[in-house]
Scaffold this active site. Structure first.
Site, mmCIF file in Angstrom:
data_model
loop_
_atom_site.group_PDB
_atom_site.id
_atom_site.type_symbol
_atom_site.label_atom_id
_atom_site.label_comp_id
_atom_site.label_asym_id
_atom_site.label_seq_id
_atom_site.Cartn_x
_atom_site.Cartn_y
_atom_site.Cartn_z
ATOM 1 N N ASP A 293 18.544 -6.777 9.873
ATOM 2 C CA ASP A 293 17.499 -7.520 9.159
ATOM 3 C C ASP A 293 17.308 -8.916 9.771
ATOM 4 O O ASP A 293 17.364 -9.927 9.069
ATOM 5 C CB ASP A 293 17.875 -7.641 7.685
ATOM 6 C CG ASP A 293 16.726 -8.151 6.812
ATOM 7 O OD1 ASP A 293 15.559 -8.046 7.239
ATOM 8 O OD2 ASP A 293 17.004 -8.665 5.716
ATOM 9 N N GLY B 64 -0.972 8.456 0.387
ATOM 10 C CA GLY B 64 -0.491 9.714 0.914
ATOM 11 C C GLY B 64 -0.070 9.618 2.363
ATOM 12 O O GLY B 64 1.027 10.032 2.745
ATOM 13 N N ALA B 65 -0.928 9.041 3.175
ATOM 14 C CA ALA B 65 -0.685 9.007 4.616
ATOM 15 C C ALA B 65 0.000 7.746 5.084
ATOM 16 O O ALA B 65 0.259 7.606 6.281
ATOM 17 C CB ALA B 65 -2.013 9.182 5.358
ATOM 18 N N ASN C 128 0.856 -1.180 0.000
ATOM 19 C CA ASN C 128 0.000 0.000 0.000
ATOM 20 C C ASN C 128 0.894 1.232 0.000
ATOM 21 O O ASN C 128 1.697 1.422 0.921
ATOM 22 C CB ASN C 128 -0.901 0.018 1.244
ATOM 23 C CG ASN C 128 -2.215 -0.679 1.015
ATOM 24 O OD1 ASN C 128 -2.691 -0.764 -0.109
ATOM 25 N ND2 ASN C 128 -2.825 -1.181 2.072
ATOM 26 N N ALA C 129 0.768 2.058 -1.014
ATOM 27 C CA ALA C 129 1.556 3.281 -1.128
ATOM 28 C C ALA C 129 0.588 4.438 -1.298
ATOM 29 O O ALA C 129 0.136 4.721 -2.411
ATOM 30 C CB ALA C 129 2.514 3.197 -2.320
ATOM 31 N N GLU D 90 17.800 -10.138 -2.058
ATOM 32 C CA GLU D 90 18.759 -9.347 -2.838
ATOM 33 C C GLU D 90 19.930 -10.166 -3.339
ATOM 34 O O GLU D 90 20.849 -9.623 -3.957
ATOM 35 C CB GLU D 90 19.276 -8.177 -1.995
ATOM 36 C CG GLU D 90 20.064 -8.575 -0.766
ATOM 37 C CD GLU D 90 20.745 -7.382 -0.094
ATOM 38 O OE1 GLU D 90 20.822 -6.317 -0.731
ATOM 39 O OE2 GLU D 90 21.200 -7.538 1.048
ATOM 40 N N ASP E 165 -7.949 7.152 -3.741
ATOM 41 C CA ASP E 165 -9.072 6.950 -2.829
ATOM 42 C C ASP E 165 -10.377 6.996 -3.602
ATOM 43 O O ASP E 165 -10.632 7.944 -4.369
ATOM 44 C CB ASP E 165 -9.083 8.033 -1.751
ATOM 45 C CG ASP E 165 -7.959 7.847 -0.735
ATOM 46 O OD1 ASP E 165 -7.243 6.839 -0.825
ATOM 47 O OD2 ASP E 165 -7.819 8.711 0.150
ATOM 48 N N ASN F 57 1.852 6.338 -9.955
ATOM 49 C CA ASN F 57 3.127 6.767 -10.526
ATOM 50 C C ASN F 57 3.703 5.673 -11.415
ATOM 51 O O ASN F 57 3.906 4.537 -10.979
ATOM 52 C CB ASN F 57 4.108 7.108 -9.397
ATOM 53 C CG ASN F 57 5.413 7.659 -9.913
ATOM 54 O OD1 ASN F 57 6.221 6.930 -10.463
ATOM 55 N ND2 ASN F 57 5.607 8.961 -9.728
ATOM 56 N N ASP G 84 4.975 15.194 -0.797
ATOM 57 C CA ASP G 84 4.274 16.485 -0.705
ATOM 58 C C ASP G 84 5.045 17.493 0.149
ATOM 59 O O ASP G 84 4.988 18.706 -0.106
ATOM 60 C CB ASP G 84 2.879 16.290 -0.129
ATOM 61 C CG ASP G 84 1.904 15.683 -1.132
ATOM 62 O OD1 ASP G 84 2.213 15.706 -2.338
ATOM 63 O OD2 ASP G 84 0.855 15.180 -0.712
#
Length: 535
Positions: free
Chosen positions: A455, A141-142, A138-139, A355, A294, A266, A170
């Site tokens: 990690d 704003g908040a 989940n990417a 990785e 949203d 994006n 922002d």
């Protein structure tokens, strides 16, 4: 089943009608646009107060027209349930949405469903992709976090420790003087930019954006072209998100990833995630933009699943929850599923991590593979620094008496380590209280000497008759209790994401750490846990 969804957590006043039988969703949205700066809670609530009744009316008119067969007809809307965004979000906005949902449900005499906004971002991706049990990034704003369904709930596999990804971007654009939202403006400016170094902060599967935002502001103030700062801000922030998504896939053995949240619009972020998944043979899905930002469509879709499972709430118990975390939600609409998968490597002598690939024979050769999704300069920097740092810290840990493999050769240019083979399997595959207690003691020993593992997940511990710590690639030296607490936070998050009924294991881990280490680290761990978004 036809469900009316109502969304209004922050900026988007939205209503939707979802037909579960045809899988068609009609969305009606009136977005709040601040005149300057970011979202102002009072202004957003004022916008909701006027816009929510209008978008709900449009949605109900649409439902009635479908029944009547003619727009503007007199037929009553055919609605079987009303779903609303119960949280997380801005309290004043949520209360307006909750009031509207109660009123409509009462008028239509249909059940009321309270939906977690962040889970709706996840579920719409899973629904549209047709995946079984994916990891979800989940990417928004908040927020920014990774979720996976395990042991009856969505577990937070990793999350931001300070600000959401959209808010981080922002903050930079407000500093530059650009209007909200800043994300599209950064994306446009980045097309003309070139790479400059910025901070890159990944802590296991958690991450932090405050440092990179401050550095981006300073670079701009020092005269670096704004296009270059925007380009590099995207390259670093989105590479961090992609890396932790790959770490979550590796931890769980999963091969499905879905993207949710407004920042997911994006193209560079979607491209990075797609490249990462292609490189490791995983499937990736990002919903179309109307379901990423949203919107009430995702609320209606999850609301339909919940209503079908009987997961409704009485009106008198439907208060909104501004701090509603996704891992607090009993997942009634899924059964017999799990994010964890058994890996099936194509070559039994080669294992793949997040990785690196590891060639296993009598010895182990670990090579940090180039990541196609990362900018070449950033990728080379991380592979070189992590290889050098891991070799040094493995030796440091051994000198402290912590079981780690002996390093036999280091090639920084090729990002390769040759080392001793240890353990029969990963801790993930043999979770016992004895092994978990050993991890607690080992980390306490490291921390007492100022060493942070970086990690310590259930995949980075090997077990046989002993308990071995491996993969110190994110490790470093520190004297800060905060850094030691983050080690514990990472390990406990991996336990919650891979163990069935992790409570006794978590208790055993913390008990062993207290006995061998500084109790102040456990106290700081509680503070770190409370710092998670919407806690």
């Amino acid at each position: 089943m036809r469900v009316l969804g109502i969304e209004g957590t922050a900026w988007a006043a939205s209503a939707a009608v979802h037909d579960a039988d045809s899988d068609e969703t009609a969305i009606f949205t009136d977005a709040y646009q601040p005149e300057s700066g970011g979202i102002h809670p009072r202004e957003a609530a004022e916008h909701m107060r006027g816009a929510i009744p209008q978008v709900v009316r449009e949605a109900l008119d649409h439902a009635a027209a479908e029944v009547d067969g003619e727009a503007g007809g007199d037929a009553a809307p055919s609605i079987d349930a009303v779903a609303f965004s119960r949280g997380p979000g801005l309290g004043p906005c949520l209360r307006i949405v909750g009031t509207a949902a109660r009123a409509v449900a009462g008028t239509l005499d249909v059940p009321l469903v309270g939906v977690n906004h962040m889970l709706a971002h996840l579920e719409i991706g899973r629904h549209r992709a047709g995946f079984d049990s994916p990891v979800c990034l989940n990417a928004s704003g908040a927020n920014a976090h990774l979720l996976g369904f395990h042991d009856g709930r969505y577990r937070v596999l990793g999350e931001t420790m300070d600000t959401g990804v959209g808010n981080a971007i922002d903050k930079f654009t407000r500093h530059v003087g650009w209007s909200h939202p800043g994300g599209p403006k950064v994306e446009a400016a980045a097309k003309k930019g070139e790479y400059v170094d910025l901070p890159y902060v990944v802590k296991g599967m958690d991450f932090s954006f405050s440092g990179i935002t401050s550095a981006a502001k300073e670079a701009y103030d020092d005269g670096t072209a704004v296009e270059d700062v925007c380009f590099s801000l995207q390259e670093h922030v989105f590479a961090m998100l992609t890396e932790v998504a790959e770490r979550a896939l590796s931890l769980t053995g999963n091969d499905e990833l879905v993207l949710g949240g407004g920042v997911g619009q994006n193209a560079r972020l979607r491209g990075m995630l797609g490249e990462m998944c292609a490189q490791r043979g995983a499937r990736f899905h990002a919903p179309e933009p109307r379901f990423l930002r949203d919107n009430a469509g995702m609320i209606a879709v999850l609301g339909a699943k919940m209503a079908a499972a009987g997961d409704t709430i009485p009106i008198e118990e439907s208060r909104v929850r501004p701090n509603f975390r996704p891992d607090e939600v009993p997942v009634t609409w899924r059964a017999g599923e799990d994010v964890a998968r058994a890996e099936d490597p194509t070559d039994a002598g080669t294992q793949r991590g997040a990785e690196a690939t590891v060639a296993v024979s009598d010895a182990v050769v670990k090579r940090r593979e180039p990541k196609a999704y990362r900018h070449p300069d950033l990728d080379a920097r991380l592979r070189r620094e992590r290889t050098r740092g891991e070799a040094r810290l493995l030796n440091d840990a051994r000198r402290l008496g912590v079981p780690t493999p002996v390093v036999r050769d280091v090639d920084q240019r090729e990002a390769t380590l040759a080392m001793e083979r240890v353990g029969d399997c990963d801790l993930r595959d043999r979770l016992t209280e004895a092994h978990v207690r050993a991890v607690g003691r080992h980390l306490a020993t490291l921390h007492g000497a100022g060493v942070v593992h970086g990690d310590p997940t259930t995949r980075n511990v090997r077990v046989d008759g002993r308990t071995w710590l491996i993969d110190f690639g994110l490790g470093y030296h520190s004297a800060h209790v905060e850094d030691f607490a983050m080690d514990l936070h990472v390990f406990e998050g991996s336990l919650a994401g891979t163990a069935d009924g992790p409570g006794p294991l978590l208790d055993a881990f913390e008990s062993a750490y207290r006995e061998a280490g500084d109790p102040a680290v456990i106290e700081q761990l509680r503070e770190v846990e409370g710092r998670g978004r919407y806690q």
